[in-house]
Design a protein around this motif. Structure first.
Motif, PDB file in Angstrom:
ATOM      1  N   MET A  39       5.447   6.019  11.643  1.00 34.41           N
ATOM      2  CA  MET A  39       5.961   4.657  11.529  1.00 34.41           C
ATOM      3  C   MET A  39       4.940   3.687  12.086  1.00 34.41           C
ATOM      4  N   PRO A  40       4.917   2.461  11.567  1.00 34.38           N
ATOM      5  CA  PRO A  40       4.054   1.448  12.180  1.00 34.38           C
ATOM      6  C   PRO A  40       4.630   1.025  13.522  1.00 34.38           C
ATOM      7  N   ALA A  41       3.770   0.560  14.386  1.00 30.77           N
ATOM      8  CA  ALA A  41       4.214   0.125  15.713  1.00 30.77           C
ATOM      9  C   ALA A  41       5.101  -1.114  15.635  1.00 30.77           C
ATOM     10  N   GLU A  42       4.851  -1.956  14.630  1.00 30.11           N
ATOM     11  CA  GLU A  42       5.632  -3.182  14.500  1.00 30.11           C
ATOM     12  C   GLU A  42       5.705  -3.587  13.040  1.00 30.11           C
ATOM     13  N   SER A  43       6.683  -4.410  12.734  1.00 28.08           N
ATOM     14  CA  SER A  43       6.800  -4.919  11.370  1.00 28.08           C
ATOM     15  C   SER A  43       6.037  -6.237  11.268  1.00 28.08           C
ATOM     16  N   ASP A  44       5.817  -6.674  10.029  1.00 31.15           N
ATOM     17  CA  ASP A  44       5.144  -7.953   9.827  1.00 31.15           C
ATOM     18  C   ASP A  44       6.083  -8.915   9.102  1.00 31.15           C
ATOM     19  N   GLU A  45       5.565 -10.039   8.656  1.00 35.83           N
ATOM     20  CA  GLU A  45       6.421 -11.040   8.014  1.00 35.83           C
ATOM     21  C   GLU A  45       7.029 -10.555   6.696  1.00 35.83           C
ATOM     22  N   ASP A  46       6.431  -9.542   6.092  1.00 38.87           N
ATOM     23  CA  ASP A  46       6.945  -8.992   4.835  1.00 38.87           C
ATOM     24  C   ASP A  46       7.900  -7.823   5.054  1.00 38.87           C
ATOM     25  N   GLY A  47       8.160  -7.454   6.294  1.00 39.72           N
ATOM     26  CA  GLY A  47       9.022  -6.319   6.599  1.00 39.72           C
ATOM     27  C   GLY A  47       8.230  -5.182   7.204  1.00 39.72           C
ATOM     28  N   ILE A  48       8.620  -3.969   6.894  1.00 34.76           N
ATOM     29  CA  ILE A  48       7.959  -2.789   7.445  1.00 34.76           C
ATOM     30  C   ILE A  48       6.819  -2.389   6.512  1.00 34.76           C
ATOM     31  N   PRO A  49       5.587  -2.389   6.996  1.00 33.32           N
ATOM     32  CA  PRO A  49       4.462  -2.050   6.120  1.00 33.32           C
ATOM     33  C   PRO A  49       4.445  -0.576   5.738  1.00 33.32           C
ATOM     34  N   ARG A  50       3.941  -0.307   4.543  1.00 28.77           N
ATOM     35  CA  ARG A  50       3.790   1.072   4.058  1.00 28.77           C
ATOM     36  C   ARG A  50       2.433   1.638   4.452  1.00 28.77           C
ATOM     37  N   TRP A  51       1.443   0.767   4.641  1.00 24.11           N
ATOM     38  CA  TRP A  51       0.101   1.188   5.043  1.00 24.11           C
ATOM     39  C   TRP A  51      -0.565   0.055   5.807  1.00 24.11           C
ATOM     40  N   ARG A  52      -1.679   0.410   6.415  1.00 19.69           N
ATOM     41  CA  ARG A  52      -2.496  -0.571   7.137  1.00 19.69           C
ATOM     42  C   ARG A  52      -3.944  -0.295   6.814  1.00 19.69           C
ATOM     43  N   VAL A  53      -4.686  -1.324   6.464  1.00 23.40           N
ATOM     44  CA  VAL A  53      -6.098  -1.207   6.144  1.00 23.40           C
ATOM     45  C   VAL A  53      -6.894  -1.794   7.297  1.00 23.40           C
ATOM     46  N   LEU A  54      -7.762  -0.986   7.867  1.00 18.57           N
ATOM     47  CA  LEU A  54      -8.637  -1.417   8.957  1.00 18.57           C
ATOM     48  C   LEU A  54     -10.072  -1.305   8.461  1.00 18.57           C
ATOM     49  N   SER A  55     -10.529  -2.340   7.767  1.00 22.29           N
ATOM     50  CA  SER A  55     -11.844  -2.310   7.126  1.00 22.29           C
ATOM     51  C   SER A  55     -12.978  -2.136   8.124  1.00 22.29           C
ATOM     52  N   ASP A  56     -12.896  -2.818   9.258  1.00 27.63           N
ATOM     53  CA  ASP A  56     -13.967  -2.724  10.261  1.00 27.63           C
ATOM     54  C   ASP A  56     -14.128  -1.308  10.802  1.00 27.63           C
ATOM     55  N   GLU A  57     -13.018  -0.570  10.863  1.00 31.61           N
ATOM     56  CA  GLU A  57     -13.046   0.804  11.382  1.00 31.61           C
ATOM     57  C   GLU A  57     -13.159   1.850  10.280  1.00 31.61           C
ATOM     58  N   LYS A  58     -13.185   1.386   9.023  1.00 27.73           N
ATOM     59  CA  LYS A  58     -13.220   2.285   7.864  1.00 27.73           C
ATOM     60  C   LYS A  58     -12.057   3.283   7.909  1.00 27.73           C
ATOM     61  N   ARG A  59     -10.853   2.721   8.051  1.00 24.69           N
ATOM     62  CA  ARG A  59      -9.639   3.535   8.150  1.00 24.69           C
ATOM     63  C   ARG A  59      -8.541   2.934   7.289  1.00 24.69           C
ATOM     64  N   ILE A  60      -7.769   3.810   6.698  1.00 26.29           N
ATOM     65  CA  ILE A  60      -6.550   3.434   5.995  1.00 26.29           C
ATOM     66  C   ILE A  60      -5.453   4.329   6.561  1.00 26.29           C
ATOM     67  N   ILE A  61      -4.408   3.710   7.083  1.00 24.77           N
ATOM     68  CA  ILE A  61      -3.304   4.457   7.668  1.00 24.77           C
ATOM     69  C   ILE A  61      -2.092   4.299   6.755  1.00 24.77           C
ATOM     70  N   LEU A  62      -1.533   5.412   6.323  1.00 28.44           N
ATOM     71  CA  LEU A  62      -0.328   5.412   5.495  1.00 28.44           C
ATOM     72  C   LEU A  62       0.849   5.846   6.356  1.00 28.44           C
ATOM     73  N   TYR A  63       1.930   5.090   6.290  1.00 29.85           N
ATOM     74  CA  TYR A  63       3.100   5.368   7.115  1.00 29.85           C
ATOM     75  C   TYR A  63       4.118   6.155   6.298  1.00 29.85           C
ATOM     76  N   ARG A  64       4.310   7.405   6.669  1.00 30.57           N
ATOM     77  CA  ARG A  64       5.124   8.336   5.897  1.00 30.57           C
ATOM     78  C   ARG A  64       6.589   7.910   5.771  1.00 30.57           C
ATOM     79  N   LEU A  65       7.219   7.583   6.866  1.00 27.87           N
ATOM     80  CA  LEU A  65       8.652   7.288   6.815  1.00 27.87           C
ATOM     81  C   LEU A  65       8.993   6.061   5.970  1.00 27.87           C
ATOM     82  N   PRO A  66       8.306   4.937   6.123  1.00 25.76           N
ATOM     83  CA  PRO A  66       8.628   3.809   5.228  1.00 25.76           C
ATOM     84  C   PRO A  66       8.360   4.127   3.748  1.00 25.76           C
ATOM     85  N   ILE A  67       7.287   4.857   3.473  1.00 22.56           N
ATOM     86  CA  ILE A  67       6.992   5.194   2.074  1.00 22.56           C
ATOM     87  C   ILE A  67       8.083   6.092   1.515  1.00 22.56           C
ATOM     88  N   GLU A  68       8.482   7.083   2.270  1.00 19.67           N
ATOM     89  CA  GLU A  68       9.492   8.027   1.777  1.00 19.67           C
ATOM     90  C   GLU A  68      10.888   7.431   1.699  1.00 19.67           C
TER      91      GLU A  68
END
Length: 112
Positions: A39-68
């Motif tokens: 799960m993401p640590a917090e929600s954003d203005e659009d609700g609960i995010p399904r993923w997070r893109v961290l371009s500076d760190e070259k990372r993409i995090i997919l959140y299993r529970l919201p997606i499922e």
């Protein structure tokens, strides 16, 4: 008897397969880490995010529970669940590359 694969293992496999396809097609993604979190640590203005893109760190995090649990499937079976996960991987990678998701794998969706 216990299940041969858990839902989390199937999710990880779907993410890994889609990520490997994208890495092979897009050199810009070869050094990007695709990670799975519950799960993401917090929600954003659009609700609960399904993923997070961290371009500076070259990372993409997919959140299993919201997606499922929060995506609506018109047919709830293994194929459609896998397609939902793959679509999230494609959309997250497209956000990372600042492209349209359909540009990432046009041949993958072409029927011969």
């Amino acid at each position: 008897m216990p299940a041969l694969e858990t839902r989390a293992e199937r999710f990880d496999l779907s993410v890994g397969t889609a990520a490997e396809f994208l890495r092979s097609a897009w050199p810009e993604l070869r050094d990007v880490r695709f990670e799975v979190a519950g799960m993401p640590a917090e929600s954003d203005e659009d609700g609960i995010p399904r993923w997070r893109v961290l371009s500076d760190e070259k990372r993409i995090i997919l959140y299993r529970l919201p997606i499922e649990r929060l995506n609506r499937l018109h047919r709830n079976d293994d194929l459609h669940r896998r397609m939902m996960v793959e679509s999230c991987v494609f959309r997250a990678a497209a956000e990372y590359l600042d492209r349209d998701p359909w540009d990432l794998g046009p041949d993958r969706f072409r029927f011969l």
